[in-house]
Design a protein around this motif. Structure first.
Motif, PDB file in Angstrom:
ATOM      1  N   UNK A 379     -12.306 -13.135  28.811  1.00  0.00           N
ATOM      2  CA  UNK A 379     -12.298 -11.765  28.048  1.00  0.00           C
ATOM      3  C   UNK A 379     -10.743 -11.538  27.501  1.00  0.00           C
ATOM      4  N   UNK A 380      -9.596 -11.327  28.045  1.00  0.00           N
ATOM      5  CA  UNK A 380      -8.669 -10.943  27.717  1.00  0.00           C
ATOM      6  C   UNK A 380      -8.054 -11.785  26.558  1.00  0.00           C
ATOM      7  N   UNK A 381      -8.589 -13.219  26.626  1.00  0.00           N
ATOM      8  CA  UNK A 381      -7.932 -14.013  25.385  1.00  0.00           C
ATOM      9  C   UNK A 381      -8.841 -14.000  24.033  1.00  0.00           C
ATOM     10  N   UNK A 382      -9.899 -13.111  24.155  1.00  0.00           N
ATOM     11  CA  UNK A 382     -10.799 -12.837  23.229  1.00  0.00           C
ATOM     12  C   UNK A 382     -10.179 -11.675  22.282  1.00  0.00           C
ATOM     13  N   UNK A 383      -9.348 -10.806  23.004  1.00  0.00           N
ATOM     14  CA  UNK A 383      -8.922  -9.577  22.286  1.00  0.00           C
ATOM     15  C   UNK A 383      -8.225  -9.541  21.094  1.00  0.00           C
ATOM     16  N   UNK A 384      -7.587 -10.875  20.615  1.00  0.00           N
ATOM     17  CA  UNK A 384      -6.908 -10.699  19.353  1.00  0.00           C
ATOM     18  C   UNK A 384      -7.985 -10.929  18.353  1.00  0.00           C
ATOM     19  N   UNK A 385      -9.176 -11.198  18.598  1.00  0.00           N
ATOM     20  CA  UNK A 385     -10.118 -11.772  17.617  1.00  0.00           C
ATOM     21  C   UNK A 385     -10.922 -10.716  17.350  1.00  0.00           C
ATOM     22  N   UNK A 386     -10.526  -9.541  16.810  1.00  0.00           N
ATOM     23  CA  UNK A 386     -11.329  -8.599  16.308  1.00  0.00           C
ATOM     24  C   UNK A 386     -11.779  -9.018  15.124  1.00  0.00           C
ATOM     25  N   UNK A 387     -11.550  -9.968  14.398  1.00  0.00           N
ATOM     26  CA  UNK A 387     -12.303 -10.680  13.181  1.00  0.00           C
ATOM     27  C   UNK A 387     -13.683 -11.018  13.451  1.00  0.00           C
ATOM     28  N   UNK A 486      -5.531 -15.143   5.326  1.00  0.00           N
ATOM     29  CA  UNK A 486      -4.533 -14.323   5.638  1.00  0.00           C
ATOM     30  C   UNK A 486      -3.753 -14.843   6.965  1.00  0.00           C
ATOM     31  N   UNK A 487      -2.727 -14.281   7.145  1.00  0.00           N
ATOM     32  CA  UNK A 487      -1.972 -14.347   8.471  1.00  0.00           C
ATOM     33  C   UNK A 487      -2.011 -13.071   8.936  1.00  0.00           C
ATOM     34  N   UNK A 488      -2.177 -13.139  10.399  1.00  0.00           N
ATOM     35  CA  UNK A 488      -2.369 -11.755  11.087  1.00  0.00           C
ATOM     36  C   UNK A 488      -1.435 -11.844  12.190  1.00  0.00           C
ATOM     37  N   UNK A 489      -0.774 -10.712  12.657  1.00  0.00           N
ATOM     38  CA  UNK A 489      -0.027 -10.630  13.674  1.00  0.00           C
ATOM     39  C   UNK A 489      -0.770  -9.931  14.713  1.00  0.00           C
ATOM     40  N   UNK A 490      -0.331  -9.982  16.124  1.00  0.00           N
ATOM     41  CA  UNK A 490      -0.927  -9.101  16.803  1.00  0.00           C
ATOM     42  C   UNK A 490       0.206  -9.109  18.263  1.00  0.00           C
ATOM     43  N   UNK A 491       0.310  -7.968  18.868  1.00  0.00           N
ATOM     44  CA  UNK A 491       1.259  -7.835  20.008  1.00  0.00           C
ATOM     45  C   UNK A 491       0.455  -7.908  21.355  1.00  0.00           C
ATOM     46  N   UNK A 500       4.804  -9.792  23.501  1.00  0.00           N
ATOM     47  CA  UNK A 500       4.874 -10.756  22.840  1.00  0.00           C
ATOM     48  C   UNK A 500       4.278 -10.713  21.571  1.00  0.00           C
ATOM     49  N   UNK A 501       4.913 -11.103  20.588  1.00  0.00           N
ATOM     50  CA  UNK A 501       4.296 -10.777  19.213  1.00  0.00           C
ATOM     51  C   UNK A 501       3.785 -12.435  18.671  1.00  0.00           C
ATOM     52  N   UNK A 502       2.569 -12.319  18.540  1.00  0.00           N
ATOM     53  CA  UNK A 502       1.769 -13.639  18.218  1.00  0.00           C
ATOM     54  C   UNK A 502       1.356 -13.637  16.863  1.00  0.00           C
TER      55      UNK A 502
END
Length: 1112
Positions: A379-387, A486-491, A500-502
């Motif tokens: 679950x936490x690891x899917x959070x960046x994938x709003x896409x 695109x290239x997308x950043x997330x914190x 951490x900025x990834x």
């Protein structure tokens, strides 16, 4: 799709559905499942076939090369050995290669596609034309195709179509070529027919050689007409494809790109020149006159010079095929599947039909997405994938002036594939999403597949995604594409507060099919920018949910002029069911969406059914829905050709049974009912003709009988008699054998002879007995002239009650066996069913019952017990004590009940269910058991839904059918584990669990327990598919003592049948330990073979139940 070629001055159209037509079919609905067709047709193997998957193909060419004409002449002359030799001057070769069926949507039970390969050659000369059909043994893998909600057997044959008379038209001759023989040309897999001097097919003559070469005959090497493929037929007779130079190029027939799943208006290519040349092709993609029904009900059809297109009406948006009301919120439902590795984990997290739900406030571009059953391991690891939900936001983004969102451009049917590469670890994830269009509830359906690896985000972390933008580039063509990257950043905010900025790189492709004739789509700016802000991502560990929310706008890549109008910023305050209409400057108005009333700030749903009770017309039921309504015809009625008017369903007339057919007399022809008011006439074996006029075939060709025998032709048959001094059955004769009783009987009758041009013949109408290779009477004897057949004993005496009429054969056994029972009559140890017993069975939205009279179905008295058109009902069970019907349904997962004597449905269990399937009742212990194929468990509860308890929740993969044996306290269930299917049993409390059957199983279902014989029976749908058994959508009665079908009932609604059970008028005899006073238990009493178990429900604490070892 079709290609038109000039053949004998008649335009013939090659169709990917397995036929060549002599006239343009109006649509598929006019012939699929409704043979014979209203137009002229040569059907090689007609059905609803699919060539859009890139595997199946159709080729054709017009060929007058010497090699092709030589091979055609060989087939024709071999099939008609008595006729003068023919030499064709031209041939048209059509090859269907690896074509599959159009598969309907299913519940996930489908397996890999079967594919057919076959060929049609039309060979012509000045005075006649011939059709040559070639079927490869391994090339024919299915014999029926889906038609709407049922299936239809594929047809091969010749139809003249409608014949215009002085006042009106009638159906012309139809010659169906389907046969049990392996050939009519002397070569297995090859059929030849003379079809006249033009394709009117009024006097079709089949080839005359139905025998194959004997083993001692040297094998031939016939040749199939080259399509650049390898051998298609083995078994000693190989079809060889030598290279050759044809006068015309091999041309592939391509399916039309617009509306691929509705090829009723396929592409037509007209070729006027006999030498095929691609330079003379012209295209005609149909018109609105016969394709208007393909547009949305909220769209208009417009003709263009090259075809037609659909356009949404004002107040609606979409691509014309699918249109939605402007301003109305939109819902999206789907499932998520796949395997995703997290961090360095060696094992993936599996997604197995996880629910995905989305809600969109269209008038401000806000989208919400939620995915369920997400464990904290991922679950936490899917959070960046709003896409994952980004494409949903793009499809319904708030439109800026001059720009359109995804749904406005391409509608709701498209495929999106995204590749995500995480930096710096280079983990890769593939996201594949298929959007399947708008369903009957105006919800968009979709599916998502995730495959790959993602970097780990530690438990307890949160993720922050800032606003971002993406550029979408559209390219129109036969296969239209929209791409973006695109290239997308997330914190990542870690549990200790550090950040951490990834980043990750993102590339996606959206493929869709657009209408190529409408120039207005080309006016849409091909480059647009999606701006996304207010991104919110959250993982809810307690509910195992991941949520994404974002605001989406589609506009100019250069940003454009600042837009202050609230309609374009989303800050307008209009109702969620309203559309914002911009005015001058910052002025705007709110307007309720179609189907709603109000001032735009507040909108109320219009109940169209109440305001206009006649809105659906007569014999129809109106169902109100938010912003719209839905019409459904009453029982006994169906929608007419306009799709709106309910007309009375025509009661089919079986002309074969009524005796009103035009077939030849039963001694020469057979009438076969094909549904509706249609039937087929076919000559009996030994006769030739169109079925309406049949003539005797003189079967006494050279080689029919032994060389020391004489052949005697009879009406519809022939016999062989050994010459004087030889003995045998005529097919084999040897000298010096003493005649048996059968041989003496036969020869004494043949001694009374007449003499014809081929030798002695028995008198017309004389019965001649047949003897086997040992000289004994064949168990079945037939009269060659009348067509009657009967069974005889070892002395040749007729067994009473076995005589059958023409066209049918009795079931006779070898004289050394024991006669089987005739029909499903009960044995002495079987008690007849009591009066008032019924069969209950479920279909998609209904439960029907068929009364039983003894062991016979009273089919005319069948009727629905319950009609729930919005539901998908799966399992059914019956409580014989309270006369209640229980059922499971998966649309809004629940278990309900209703009285079989009438009454409203009563919900029993509505929570904590995902996919309830099988259900069974213990009428003695007053409990019910059910399986859940998503939660993979078996549960029990009291009949009112209380005292609920999980009894089996381990080592289950896909539990389906379940049954009870109340007197003995046993449960039985089937598990559709495709890797290891099994049938298991346990006591009713879940103890003593063991596997009963695990070998030679496919997909076991339909469990039945015969308490009189203690036999457990089941059906196996996987084996049925391997054997290519077509979907009959019927209730079939089988005598399990003989294994033979004894009756069949076809429900009026031809859809898949899911569950079936018996509703006894009186409860079966027997007792168990829970039958009296709940077995002394305060809560659940669950029977066992030797006693009972007292168990607590799962909510034991809240009901004050304390369970100890072995009970309480």
């Amino acid at each position: 799709c079709k290609i038109c070629i000039k053949w004998q001055l008649v335009c013939s159209l090659i169709n990917t559905n397995g036929f060549v037509a002599t006239a343009e079919p109006v649509s598929e609905s006019t012939y699929l499942g409704k043979m014979p067709p209203k137009f002229g047709m040569i059907a090689a193997l007609e059905g609803d076939l699919d060539t859009s998957d890139g595997v199946g193909k159709v080729f054709f060419r017009q060929d007058s090369s010497p090699d092709a004409l030589r091979r055609a002449a060989e087939h024709i002359n071999r099939a008609f050995p008595e006729d003068d030799e023919v030499n064709p001057t031209n041939a048209v070769v059509v090859t269907w290669v690896d074509v599959a069926t159009h598969e309907p949507q299913s519940r996930g039970d489908a397996v890999g596609k079967n594919r057919n390969t076959f060929q049609l050659v039309i060979a012509s000369l000045e005075t006649a034309s011939y059709a040559i059909l070639l079927y490869a043994r391994d090339g024919i893998q299915f014999s029926s195709t889906p038609v709407k909600h049922s299936s239809a057997v594929m047809h091969a044959g010749f139809s003249k179509g409608s014949v215009r008379g002085y006042l009106f038209s009638s159906q012309g001759p139809y010659y169906r070529t389907t046969t049990d023989d392996e050939t009519n040309s002397g070569l297995r897999g090859v059929w030849v027919y003379e079809i006249g001097t033009s394709p009117y097919f009024s006097n079709v003559a089949p080839g005359e050689v139905t025998d194959l070469p004997t083993e001692s005959t040297p094998r031939e090497s016939p040749e199939r007409f080259d399509d650049t493929r390898g051998p298609a037929y083995t078994d000693g007779q190989q079809l060889v494809y030598p290279p050759y130079e044809s006068e015309g190029e091999q041309i592939e027939v391509h399916p039309v790109q617009y509306q691929p799943h509705q090829p009723g208006n396929p592409e037509v290519v007209v070729v006027d020149d006999t030498d095929i040349n691609v330079d003379v092709f012209s295209y005609n993609l149909g018109s609105c006159a016969n394709n208007r029904h393909k547009c949305s009900q909220f769209a208009d059809c417009k003709d263009y010079s090259s075809g037609y297109c659909c356009h949404c009406r004002p107040g609606f948006y979409g691509n014309g095929i699918q249109c939605l009301s402007e301003g109305k919120p939109q819902r999206i439902n789907g499932k998520v599947n796949g395997n995703v590795y997290v961090g360095n984990s060696p094992s993936p997290v599996e997604f197995s039909s996880n629910d995905l739900h989305s809600y969109l406030v269209v008038n401000d571009g806000r989208s919400y997405v939620a995915i369920s059953d997400i464990t904290d391991t991922i679950g936490p690891s899917l959070l960046p994938l709003s896409a994952i939900g980004g494409v949903i936001g793009w499809a319904f983004a708030l439109e800026q002036p001059g720009f359109k969102n995804g749904f406005s451009i391409i509608g709701g049917e498209f495929t999106r594939q995204a590749e995500v590469t995480f930096l710096p670890g280079n983990e890769r994830l593939t996201i594949t999403q298929e959007f399947k269009g708008i369903d009957e509830h105006d919800h968009l359906a979709m599916s998502t597949t995730l495959e790959g690896r993602i970097p780990e985000v530690p438990r307890g972390s949160t993720v922050q995604i800032d606003r971002y933008s993406e550029i979408y580039q559209m390219s129109l063509g036969c296969f239209s594409l929209i791409t973006s990257s695109s290239t997308r950043e997330y914190k990542v905010i870690l549990p200790d507060g550090s950040t951490e900025t990834r980043s990750y790189q993102w590339r996606q492709t959206i493929t869709f099919q657009s209408c190529q004739h409408d120039e207005s789509l080309r006016g849409v700016n091909p480059t647009q920018m999606l701006s996304v802000d207010q991104v919110f991502v959250m993982y809810d560990a307690s509910n195992e949910l991941i949520r994404f929310a974002m605001s989406n706008k589609i506009g100019d890549v250069n940003g454009g002029q600042p837009v202050e109008n609230p309609c374009f910023t989303g800050r307008h305050g209009c109702d969620t069911n309203a559309v914002c209409r911009p005015g001058q400057g910052t002025q705007f108005t709110c307007e309720c969406a179609v189907g709603f009333n109000g001032d735009g700030r507040t909108c109320y749903d219009i109940d169209e059914c109440r305001e206009d009770p006649q809105i659906c017309g007569s014999h129809a039921i109106c169902n109100n829905q938010p912003g719209t309504f839905r019409c459904e015809c009453e029982d006994g009625y169906l929608f007419g050709s306009d799709g709106h008017t309910c007309i009375e369903a025509n009661q089919p007339v079986d002309a074969c049974e009524e005796g009103t057919h035009t077939c030849d007399i039963p001694e020469r022809a057979q009438c076969s009912y094909t549904g509706g008011s249609s039937y087929i006439c076919s000559c009996l074996p030994g006769f030739i003709g169109d079925g309406r006029i049949c003539q005797d075939i003189d079967e006494c060709q050279p080689g029919r009988c032994h060389q020391e025998a004489v052949c005697y032709n009879t009406e519809g048959s022939f016999t062989c008699q050994c010459r004087a001094g030889y003995y045998g059955d005529g097919f084999y004769c040897s000298p010096g054998k003493t005649k048996t009783r059968c041989e003496t009987h036969r020869d004494s009758l043949l001694a009374v002879t007449e003499y014809g041009p081929r030798g002695p013949r028995p008198p017309v109408g004389q019965y001649i007995p047949t003897c086997d290779e040992n000289g004994a009477y064949e168990p079945m004897q037939c009269h060659g002239s009348s067509g009657h057949c009967w069974c005889v004993d070892r002395n040749g005496q007729e067994i009473p009650g076995t005589r059958s009429g023409p066209g049918s054969r009795p079931s006779c056994i070898d004289h050394g066996g024991v006669p089987p029972p005739i029909g499903p009559t009960p044995r002495p140890d079987v008690h007849p069913l009591p009066a008032g017993t019924h069969l209950l069975f479920t279909q998609s939205g209904r439960i029907e019952h068929v009364p039983l009279e003894g062991y016979n179905m009273k089919k005319d008295d069948a009727k629905p017990v319950l009609h729930l058109p919005e539901k998908v009902i799966i399992g059914v069970a019956y409580d014989c004590v309270e006369k209640m019907v229980y059922w499971t349904e998966i649309t809004s997962p629940s278990i309900s009940k209703a009285s079989i004597q009438g009454g409203e449905p009563i919900a029993v269990i509505t929570s904590d269910l995902d996919s309830p399937e099988g259900i069974a009742i213990d009428h003695l212990g007053r409990t019910m058991f059910w399986t859940d194929s998503v939660k993979d468990r078996i549960e029990v509860a009291s009949l009112d839904g209380s005292q609920r308890r999980v009894i089996i929740d381990s080592d289950l993969v896909n539990p389906r059918a379940i049954i009870t044996d109340p007197p003995n306290g046993n449960l039985y269930w089937a598990d559709w584990n495709r890797d290891a299917p099994k049938i298991e049993t346990s006591y009713m409390d879940g103890s003593n669990r063991r596997v009963l059957v695990k070998d030679d199983l496919g997909l076991p279902n339909g469990l039945t327990y015969d308490f009189q014989s203690s036999l457990l029976c089941w059906a196996d749908s996987w084996i049925a598919k391997l054997l290519r058994v077509y979907n009959r959508d019927a209730v079939v009665a089988v005598d399990h003592y003989t294994g033979k079908e004894s009756d069949e009932f076809q429900p009026q609604k031809r859809t898949k049948l899911y569950g079936i059970t018996t509703a006894y008028a009186q409860c079966p005899s027997g007792q168990n330990y829970c039958a009296v006073n709940n077995g002394g238990c305060t809560h659940l009493c669950l029977a066992t073979p030797t006693g009972r178990s007292c168990k607590c429900p799962d909510n034991a604490a809240s009901v004050g139940c304390v369970e100890r070892d072995g009970g309480y």
